[in-house]
Design an enzyme around this catalytic site. Structure first.
Site, PDB file in Angstrom:
ATOM      1  N   CYS A  98     -20.769  -4.537 -21.891  1.00  0.00           N
ATOM      2  CA  CYS A  98     -21.049  -3.105 -21.754  1.00  0.00           C
ATOM      3  C   CYS A  98     -19.926  -2.260 -22.337  1.00  0.00           C
ATOM      4  CB  CYS A  98     -21.151  -2.734 -20.255  1.00  0.00           C
ATOM      5  SG  CYS A  98     -22.654  -3.281 -19.470  1.00  0.00           S
TER       6      CYS A  98
ATOM      7  N   THR B  25     -23.423 -12.324 -15.342  1.00  0.00           N
ATOM      8  CA  THR B  25     -24.695 -11.879 -15.941  1.00  0.00           C
ATOM      9  C   THR B  25     -24.793 -12.241 -17.415  1.00  0.00           C
ATOM     10  OG1 THR B  25     -23.770  -9.735 -16.538  1.00  0.00           O
ATOM     11  CG2 THR B  25     -24.861  -9.885 -14.387  1.00  0.00           C
TER      12      THR B  25
ATOM     13  N   CYS C 119     -26.401   0.709 -22.090  1.00  0.00           N
ATOM     14  CA  CYS C 119     -25.354   1.463 -22.801  1.00  0.00           C
ATOM     15  C   CYS C 119     -25.256   1.114 -24.280  1.00  0.00           C
ATOM     16  CB  CYS C 119     -23.999   1.266 -22.119  1.00  0.00           C
ATOM     17  SG  CYS C 119     -23.396  -0.423 -22.188  1.00  0.00           S
TER      18      CYS C 119
ATOM     19  N   CYS D 289     -25.715  -5.007 -23.395  1.00  0.00           N
ATOM     20  CA  CYS D 289     -26.438  -4.333 -22.328  1.00  0.00           C
ATOM     21  C   CYS D 289     -27.503  -3.410 -22.930  1.00  0.00           C
ATOM     22  CB  CYS D 289     -25.454  -3.520 -21.500  1.00  0.00           C
ATOM     23  SG  CYS D 289     -26.193  -2.308 -20.410  1.00  0.00           S
TER      24      CYS D 289
ATOM     25  N   ARG E 134     -24.432 -11.054 -24.293  1.00  0.00           N
ATOM     26  CA  ARG E 134     -25.493 -10.242 -24.869  1.00  0.00           C
ATOM     27  C   ARG E 134     -25.227  -8.760 -24.573  1.00  0.00           C
ATOM     28  NH1 ARG E 134     -29.423 -11.034 -21.647  1.00  0.00           N
ATOM     29  NH2 ARG E 134     -28.348 -12.534 -20.313  1.00  0.00           N
TER      30      ARG E 134
ATOM     31  N   CYS F 254     -20.661   2.582 -19.232  1.00  0.00           N
ATOM     32  CA  CYS F 254     -22.013   2.185 -18.820  1.00  0.00           C
ATOM     33  C   CYS F 254     -22.272   2.582 -17.362  1.00  0.00           C
ATOM     34  CB  CYS F 254     -22.180   0.672 -18.970  1.00  0.00           C
ATOM     35  SG  CYS F 254     -23.854   0.142 -18.545  1.00  0.00           S
TER      36      CYS F 254
ATOM     37  N   ARG G  51     -23.800  -0.968 -12.350  1.00  0.00           N
ATOM     38  CA  ARG G  51     -22.879  -1.267 -11.252  1.00  0.00           C
ATOM     39  C   ARG G  51     -21.662  -2.033 -11.776  1.00  0.00           C
ATOM     40  NH1 ARG G  51     -23.101  -5.044  -7.137  1.00  0.00           N
ATOM     41  NH2 ARG G  51     -24.857  -6.077  -8.164  1.00  0.00           N
TER      42      ARG G  51
HETATM   43 ZN    ZN Z   1     -24.095  -1.424 -20.046  1.00  0.00          ZN
END
Ligand code: ZN
Length: 380
Positions: free
Chosen positions: A64, A60, A98, A95, A93, A68, A71
């Protein structure tokens, strides 16, 4: 202890209330150095890991916090970084759920509690728990728990303690009673005494002692000598007690009037209490209030003689005994002084030992000394 150091101690004690500590979390990169420990913390959403590292997901491109709610990735797609800066440098990048690039939750919580303390300080009325929790962005329950952990007090107790401390600070600076109350955020004395009720943890009107009997109104406030309880029967002022805290005063009061119905003073009682506090702060004039003096004939004679001692002077127990025509009754005179329920107005603080020593004082030797010093200063 002098009056001055007594006040300084109070001011110092008051400042302790401001010390806000947020409990340390067992975190740090040290305990999460190994990758499999980090992975375990991610799977567990371990709050202790939140300040220790971030994890990124290669499929992705997002990184995080370990906590967080999103999933979990496959183990093989997770990468670990010491902090947000490293993850960003590697091209990931943050999230949006969170917010791993901001301050850690424990820091944000510390900020939130400090902000709540500030809100309490500047609010004219004590903010509600709902309002404080909402401002902190936390649930009522969570906010209450964090606040208590950080300050050792509930938000309400903290607010009441800060307010009482500000009154003491104002009085120590030499503000007038009304001025100090106003400065502390009590728009009227009435609100001050209403707050004093809640300092007791119960409504004084719920505080009943004994069965049948007369009604005695009372209120507890703060003066430069500490806590003060003022009580009045249908006949007049029947008790002025001094102490370090409201609760022991209530117990002393209850013990002295075991069969009376003790009720919290209402708004009308406020003026009376203010008058008494004013007299305690400047005990030179005459307190122009009816007194309800209760005691044996002997005690009444002693107390009458006490009231004839001019402010700014002291006498010995021996002289006092001679004055009531019972020179042999020195011990009885000392006992009568100790049994006095109407402090300052019946000036048992003006009696000293033959050698000039202060002897005892029902409400503490430091208060006796403070009163004598206060009176001597004005006379001089
Ligand atoms: Zn996150």
């Amino acid at each position: 202890m002098t009056a001055h150091s007594l006040r300084n101690d109070r001011a110092a004690a008051a400042h302790d209330d401001l010390d806000v500590r947020v409990p340390e979390q067992a975190n740090g990169a040290g305990s999460f150095a190994a990758e499999d420990v980090r992975w375990r913390a991610v799977l567990d959403r371990d709050p202790a890991a939140d300040d220790a590292f971030v994890y990124a997901v290669i499929t992705t491109g997002i990184y995080c916090r370990p906590t967080c709610p999103s999933r979990r990735p496959l183990r093989g797609n997770a990468r670990f970084f010491a902090d947000a800066g490293e993850a960003s440098a590697a091209g990931f990048r943050p999230c949006l759920r969170c917010r791993p690039e901001g301050s850690a939750p424990s820091e944000r919580q510390g900020d939130a509690i400090r902000e709540a303390c500030r809100l309490i300080e500047v609010s004219e009325t004590i903010p509600s728990l709902d309002a404080l929790a909402e401002a902190a962005g936390l649930s009522r329950f969570h906010f209450h728990r964090l606040f208590k952990a950080a300050t050792g007090l509930t938000p309400k107790a903290y607010a009441v303690a800060r307010r009482a401390a500000r009154v003491r600070e104002g009085l120590a600076r030499g503000d007038s009673v009304t001025g100090a109350l106003y400065e502390a955020g009590f728009a009227s004395n009435g609100r001050f005494y209403a707050a004093a009720d809640s300092m007791l943890g119960m409504k004084p009107s719920d505080y009943r002692a004994g069965g049948r009997g007369e009604e005695i109104r009372f209120a507890v406030g703060e003066c430069s000598l500490g806590s003060i309880l003022v009580a009045e029967s249908g006949r007049g002022v029947c008790a002025i007690l001094l102490g370090d805290a409201p609760e022991p005063l209530i117990h002393e009061f209850e013990g002295r009037f075991p069969n009376a119905r003790l009720v919290g003073g209402d708004a009308a009682f406020e003026a009376r209490v203010a008058q008494v506090v004013g007299f305690v702060e400047a005990p030179h004039g005459k307190l122009d209030l009816p007194l309800d003096i209760r005691g044996t004939a002997f005690q009444q004679r002693v107390w009458k003689a006490l009231r004839d001692i001019p402010a700014g002077t002291t006498i010995t127990y021996k002289t006092l005994a001679a004055r009531i025509g019972q020179p042999e009754a020195v011990r009885g005179v000392a006992s009568a002084c100790a049994a006095n329920a109407i402090g300052v107005v019946i000036p048992c603080h003006r009696v000293v030992r033959t050698d000039g020593g202060l002897a005892g004082y029902r409400w503490g030797i430091a208060r006796k000394q403070a009163l004598i010093a206060r009176e001597a200063q004005k006379e001089g």
